[in-house]
Design a protein around this motif. Structure first.
Motif, PDB file in Angstrom:
ATOM      1  N   GLU A 279       0.828  -1.208   0.000  1.00 43.54           N
ATOM      2  CA  GLU A 279       0.000   0.000   0.000  1.00 43.54           C
ATOM      3  C   GLU A 279       0.865   1.262   0.000  1.00 43.54           C
ATOM      4  O   GLU A 279       0.542   2.241  -0.695  1.00 43.54           O
ATOM      5  CB  GLU A 279      -0.944  -0.015   1.211  1.00 43.54           C
ATOM      6  CG  GLU A 279      -2.070  -1.033   1.071  1.00 43.54           C
ATOM      7  CD  GLU A 279      -3.011  -1.033   2.266  1.00 43.54           C
ATOM      8  OE1 GLU A 279      -4.149  -1.517   2.113  1.00 43.54           O
ATOM      9  OE2 GLU A 279      -2.602  -0.557   3.350  1.00 43.54           O
ATOM     10  N   TRP A 280       1.951   1.248   0.785  1.00 43.18           N
ATOM     11  CA  TRP A 280       2.872   2.389   0.769  1.00 43.18           C
ATOM     12  C   TRP A 280       3.496   2.545  -0.612  1.00 43.18           C
ATOM     13  O   TRP A 280       3.676   3.661  -1.110  1.00 43.18           O
ATOM     14  CB  TRP A 280       3.961   2.203   1.816  1.00 43.18           C
ATOM     15  CG  TRP A 280       3.527   2.559   3.208  1.00 43.18           C
ATOM     16  CD1 TRP A 280       3.263   1.703   4.228  1.00 43.18           C
ATOM     17  CD2 TRP A 280       3.292   3.872   3.717  1.00 43.18           C
ATOM     18  NE1 TRP A 280       2.875   2.387   5.354  1.00 43.18           N
ATOM     19  CE2 TRP A 280       2.886   3.741   5.068  1.00 43.18           C
ATOM     20  CE3 TRP A 280       3.386   5.158   3.170  1.00 43.18           C
ATOM     21  CZ2 TRP A 280       2.567   4.817   5.871  1.00 43.18           C
ATOM     22  CZ3 TRP A 280       3.076   6.239   3.973  1.00 43.18           C
ATOM     23  CH2 TRP A 280       2.670   6.065   5.311  1.00 43.18           C
ATOM     24  N   LYS A 281       3.824   1.433  -1.237  1.00 43.74           N
ATOM     25  CA  LYS A 281       4.458   1.461  -2.555  1.00 43.74           C
ATOM     26  C   LYS A 281       3.510   2.027  -3.608  1.00 43.74           C
ATOM     27  O   LYS A 281       3.905   2.848  -4.458  1.00 43.74           O
ATOM     28  CB  LYS A 281       4.872   0.039  -2.950  1.00 43.74           C
ATOM     29  CG  LYS A 281       5.769  -0.057  -4.173  1.00 43.74           C
ATOM     30  CD  LYS A 281       7.181   0.389  -3.860  1.00 43.74           C
ATOM     31  CE  LYS A 281       8.113   0.137  -5.045  1.00 43.74           C
ATOM     32  NZ  LYS A 281       9.479   0.644  -4.789  1.00 43.74           N
ATOM     33  N   LEU A 282       2.216   1.580  -3.541  1.00 43.24           N
ATOM     34  CA  LEU A 282       1.229   2.028  -4.526  1.00 43.24           C
ATOM     35  C   LEU A 282       0.646   3.392  -4.174  1.00 43.24           C
ATOM     36  O   LEU A 282       0.075   4.074  -5.026  1.00 43.24           O
ATOM     37  CB  LEU A 282       0.098   1.001  -4.641  1.00 43.24           C
ATOM     38  CG  LEU A 282       0.495  -0.389  -5.148  1.00 43.24           C
ATOM     39  CD1 LEU A 282      -0.709  -1.330  -5.084  1.00 43.24           C
ATOM     40  CD2 LEU A 282       1.022  -0.303  -6.583  1.00 43.24           C
ATOM     41  N   GLY A 283       0.751   3.750  -2.902  1.00 42.72           N
ATOM     42  CA  GLY A 283       0.209   5.023  -2.459  1.00 42.72           C
ATOM     43  C   GLY A 283      -1.298   5.042  -2.339  1.00 42.72           C
ATOM     44  O   GLY A 283      -1.930   6.104  -2.490  1.00 42.72           O
ATOM     45  N   ARG A 284      -1.896   3.897  -2.097  1.00 40.95           N
ATOM     46  CA  ARG A 284      -3.354   3.856  -1.935  1.00 40.95           C
ATOM     47  C   ARG A 284      -3.753   2.636  -1.100  1.00 40.95           C
ATOM     48  O   ARG A 284      -3.002   1.666  -0.990  1.00 40.95           O
ATOM     49  CB  ARG A 284      -4.067   3.805  -3.282  1.00 40.95           C
ATOM     50  CG  ARG A 284      -3.693   2.616  -4.153  1.00 40.95           C
ATOM     51  CD  ARG A 284      -4.324   2.747  -5.542  1.00 40.95           C
ATOM     52  NE  ARG A 284      -3.834   1.733  -6.458  1.00 40.95           N
ATOM     53  CZ  ARG A 284      -4.370   0.525  -6.600  1.00 40.95           C
ATOM     54  NH1 ARG A 284      -5.408   0.172  -5.861  1.00 40.95           N
ATOM     55  NH2 ARG A 284      -3.864  -0.340  -7.463  1.00 40.95           N
ATOM     56  N   LYS A 285      -4.957   2.724  -0.535  1.00 39.87           N
ATOM     57  CA  LYS A 285      -5.493   1.627   0.276  1.00 39.87           C
ATOM     58  C   LYS A 285      -6.080   0.575  -0.646  1.00 39.87           C
ATOM     59  O   LYS A 285      -6.846   0.879  -1.554  1.00 39.87           O
ATOM     60  CB  LYS A 285      -6.596   2.165   1.212  1.00 39.87           C
ATOM     61  CG  LYS A 285      -7.146   1.124   2.144  1.00 39.87           C
ATOM     62  CD  LYS A 285      -6.251   0.947   3.348  1.00 39.87           C
ATOM     63  CE  LYS A 285      -6.920   0.043   4.387  1.00 39.87           C
ATOM     64  NZ  LYS A 285      -6.683  -1.380   4.194  1.00 39.87           N
ATOM     65  N   LEU A 286      -5.710  -0.683  -0.415  1.00 36.61           N
ATOM     66  CA  LEU A 286      -6.210  -1.778  -1.238  1.00 36.61           C
ATOM     67  C   LEU A 286      -7.511  -2.331  -0.647  1.00 36.61           C
ATOM     68  O   LEU A 286      -7.735  -2.266   0.570  1.00 36.61           O
ATOM     69  CB  LEU A 286      -5.166  -2.889  -1.319  1.00 36.61           C
ATOM     70  CG  LEU A 286      -3.857  -2.510  -2.013  1.00 36.61           C
ATOM     71  CD1 LEU A 286      -2.865  -3.671  -1.940  1.00 36.61           C
ATOM     72  CD2 LEU A 286      -4.107  -2.141  -3.473  1.00 36.61           C
ATOM     73  N   PRO A 287      -8.411  -2.894  -1.489  1.00 38.53           N
ATOM     74  CA  PRO A 287      -9.693  -3.418  -1.018  1.00 38.53           C
ATOM     75  C   PRO A 287      -9.543  -4.796  -0.356  1.00 38.53           C
ATOM     76  O   PRO A 287     -10.177  -5.781  -0.753  1.00 38.53           O
ATOM     77  CB  PRO A 287     -10.521  -3.502  -2.309  1.00 38.53           C
ATOM     78  CG  PRO A 287      -9.504  -3.765  -3.375  1.00 38.53           C
ATOM     79  CD  PRO A 287      -8.278  -2.980  -2.967  1.00 38.53           C
ATOM     80  N   VAL A 288      -8.687  -4.844   0.638  1.00 32.50           N
ATOM     81  CA  VAL A 288      -8.417  -6.093   1.352  1.00 32.50           C
ATOM     82  C   VAL A 288      -8.509  -5.816   2.840  1.00 32.50           C
ATOM     83  O   VAL A 288      -7.951  -4.830   3.325  1.00 32.50           O
ATOM     84  CB  VAL A 288      -7.007  -6.647   1.018  1.00 32.50           C
ATOM     85  CG1 VAL A 288      -6.744  -7.921   1.808  1.00 32.50           C
ATOM     86  CG2 VAL A 288      -6.895  -6.900  -0.478  1.00 32.50           C
ATOM     87  N   ARG A 289      -9.227  -6.678   3.589  1.00 34.76           N
ATOM     88  CA  ARG A 289      -9.317  -6.504   5.039  1.00 34.76           C
ATOM     89  C   ARG A 289      -8.629  -7.674   5.733  1.00 34.76           C
ATOM     90  O   ARG A 289      -9.020  -8.826   5.554  1.00 34.76           O
ATOM     91  CB  ARG A 289     -10.768  -6.429   5.492  1.00 34.76           C
ATOM     92  CG  ARG A 289     -10.901  -6.271   7.012  1.00 34.76           C
ATOM     93  CD  ARG A 289     -12.317  -6.070   7.454  1.00 34.76           C
ATOM     94  NE  ARG A 289     -12.406  -5.879   8.889  1.00 34.76           N
ATOM     95  CZ  ARG A 289     -13.545  -5.658   9.553  1.00 34.76           C
ATOM     96  NH1 ARG A 289     -14.687  -5.614   8.887  1.00 34.76           N
ATOM     97  NH2 ARG A 289     -13.546  -5.497  10.859  1.00 34.76           N
ATOM     98  N   LEU A 290      -7.597  -7.358   6.475  1.00 28.83           N
ATOM     99  CA  LEU A 290      -6.907  -8.361   7.273  1.00 28.83           C
ATOM    100  C   LEU A 290      -7.166  -8.081   8.745  1.00 28.83           C
ATOM    101  O   LEU A 290      -7.085  -6.928   9.186  1.00 28.83           O
ATOM    102  CB  LEU A 290      -5.397  -8.327   7.001  1.00 28.83           C
ATOM    103  CG  LEU A 290      -4.938  -8.725   5.601  1.00 28.83           C
ATOM    104  CD1 LEU A 290      -3.420  -8.595   5.511  1.00 28.83           C
ATOM    105  CD2 LEU A 290      -5.361 -10.143   5.262  1.00 28.83           C
ATOM    106  N   TYR A 291      -7.508  -9.128   9.489  1.00 32.24           N
ATOM    107  CA  TYR A 291      -7.738  -8.950  10.919  1.00 32.24           C
ATOM    108  C   TYR A 291      -6.403  -9.013  11.650  1.00 32.24           C
ATOM    109  O   TYR A 291      -5.555  -9.859  11.352  1.00 32.24           O
ATOM    110  CB  TYR A 291      -8.685 -10.032  11.437  1.00 32.24           C
ATOM    111  CG  TYR A 291     -10.084  -9.878  10.900  1.00 32.24           C
ATOM    112  CD1 TYR A 291     -11.021  -9.104  11.574  1.00 32.24           C
ATOM    113  CD2 TYR A 291     -10.458 -10.488   9.705  1.00 32.24           C
ATOM    114  CE1 TYR A 291     -12.314  -8.942  11.079  1.00 32.24           C
ATOM    115  CE2 TYR A 291     -11.747 -10.332   9.206  1.00 32.24           C
ATOM    116  CZ  TYR A 291     -12.661  -9.564   9.899  1.00 32.24           C
ATOM    117  OH  TYR A 291     -13.927  -9.402   9.395  1.00 32.24           O
ATOM    118  N   PRO A 292      -6.195  -8.111  12.606  1.00 32.25           N
ATOM    119  CA  PRO A 292      -4.908  -8.056  13.299  1.00 32.25           C
ATOM    120  C   PRO A 292      -4.678  -9.279  14.168  1.00 32.25           C
ATOM    121  O   PRO A 292      -5.608  -9.897  14.682  1.00 32.25           O
ATOM    122  CB  PRO A 292      -5.027  -6.789  14.156  1.00 32.25           C
ATOM    123  CG  PRO A 292      -6.496  -6.635  14.390  1.00 32.25           C
ATOM    124  CD  PRO A 292      -7.150  -7.107  13.121  1.00 32.25           C
ATOM    125  N   GLY A 293      -3.408  -9.640  14.321  1.00 36.38           N
ATOM    126  CA  GLY A 293      -3.054 -10.722  15.234  1.00 36.38           C
ATOM    127  C   GLY A 293      -3.213 -12.109  14.637  1.00 36.38           C
ATOM    128  O   GLY A 293      -3.309 -12.297  13.427  1.00 36.38           O
TER     129      GLY A 293
END
Length: 362
Positions: A279-293
């Motif tokens: 995301e930092w490389k592309l400069g945008r938020k991707l439509p993917v949700r990852l749950y923390p932990g």
């Protein structure tokens, strides 16, 4: 009826509905006896518990009649449409030595038990803040008029819109919160009808709120935000933030919902770090949700219970079974009496947009 098979200790004596055609279709499909009237149900000595699955506006009248007839009651949410009526029912049950228990049963799920054990073991330290989501998506935009139950009954969409999503759904979140963190000391809420057009046939109806948000302050010191709606994308998650980490329950309607735990300061997984880098490389938020932990493992079970299909993967009869076991043992189930009234109060406050409301003493 789907989850009754999980509890062979219970016997369904029969069913009754004020609509004869609906009653006949239900009894015929499920091959169960049908009563001729409510009076016949209440007069049957074989009946120990009345399971009240009527519309919310009818809950008080049916509950009162059943308790007055000497029957224990298991009621769908809420117990009544006012706090005074709910309190009257609780007092009547206590006077007659009866158990008045309330839905929903998802507060008795395997997921709730696992989450409670994680909190009790100090996995995330002292819980401080909770986000409870009860968003069911834009249901009114779906083809809900074609939805049918297994026995062919039409989903009562129009009535659900009239009652409002908060009375129908907020209890699923409130039951978890009260069972995990204790009594609510104060509720401050806002509710609104944000989308008054629910489609053909609803233009002239008086519709209930389709959105509510409330802040719950618990006596234990926990603060929670509860949202409920019929417009935002489906999200029925629970996030508990402690001073040492977080617990995320993906779906409060799933008996064994995936649960993720993340301790503050630990190195994030390769997948999470990779997504962050991309995301930092592309400069945008991707439509993917990852749950923390990491996902927590459940204890193994010999056989999985029968559950309805997604999205309501709840053992709905578990609440009745727990009530029956408590009655047989001379005990009081958690989701009954004053606690059931307390949940009703909280949900009514959220639905009504009550500000700075302090529930009755529990």
């Amino acid at each position: 009826m789907t989850t009754l098979a999980n509890h062979p200790e219970l016997r369904l004596a029969g069913v009754w509905d004020r609509d004869p055609e609906r009653l006949s279709a239900f009894a015929r499909y499920w091959k169960v006896p049908a009563y001729a009237s409510l009076d016949a149900v209440l007069a049957d000595p074989a009946v120990t518990i009345i399971v009240n699955l009527t519309t919310p506006e009818s809950h008080y009248v049916i509950n009162r009649a059943a308790l007055s007839a000497g029957k224990h009651v298991y009621c769908e949410k809420p117990l009544a449409m006012t706090v005074d009526e709910a309190s009257e029912l609780v007092e009547l049950a206590a006077e007659r030595g009866l158990v008045l228990a309330g839905a929903p049963a998802n507060g008795l799920s395997d997921a709730q038990a696992l989450c409670a054990s994680l909190l009790a073991s100090g996995t995330i330290g002292t819980p401080r803040l909770v986000y409870a989501e009860m968003e069911d998506g834009p249901v009114y935009k779906a083809n809900w008029r074609s939805w049918r139950s297994r026995s062919g009954a039409q989903w009562p969409g129009v009535h659900e819109f009239e009652v409002g999503c908060t009375l129908e759904h907020a209890g699923y979140a409130a039951s978890w919160l009260v069972s995990l963190f204790g009594p609510v000391a104060e509720v401050s809420a806002v509710s609104a009808l944000t989308f008054p057009d629910k489609g053909p046939g609803t233009e002239t109806l008086s519709l209930g709120p389709d959105f509510s948000v409330g802040c719950l302050t618990f006596r234990s010191g926990v603060t929670a935000r509860v949202t409920c709606g019929l417009a935002a994308p489906r999200d029925r998650s629970l996030t508990v933030i402690g001073d040492k980490g977080t617990i995320v329950v993906r779906d409060l309607w799933d008996n064994r919902s995936p649960i993720h735990v993340e301790a503050f300061g630990t190195r994030r997984s390769l997948t999470h770090r990779g997504l962050d880098w991309l995301e930092w490389k592309l400069g945008r938020k991707l439509p993917v949700r990852l749950y923390p932990g990491t996902k927590v493992r459940y204890p193994k079970v010999s056989s999985a219970p029968a559950l309805p299909a997604f999205p309501s993967q709840i053992d709905f009869v578990r609440g009745i079974a727990v009530q029956a076991e408590a009655i047989a043992g001379g005990e009081v189930p958690f989701f009954s009496g004053a606690t059931a009234r307390h949940l009703t109060e909280v949900v009514l406050a959220l639905n009504g947009g009550w500000r700075d409301y302090r529930p009755l003493d529990l």
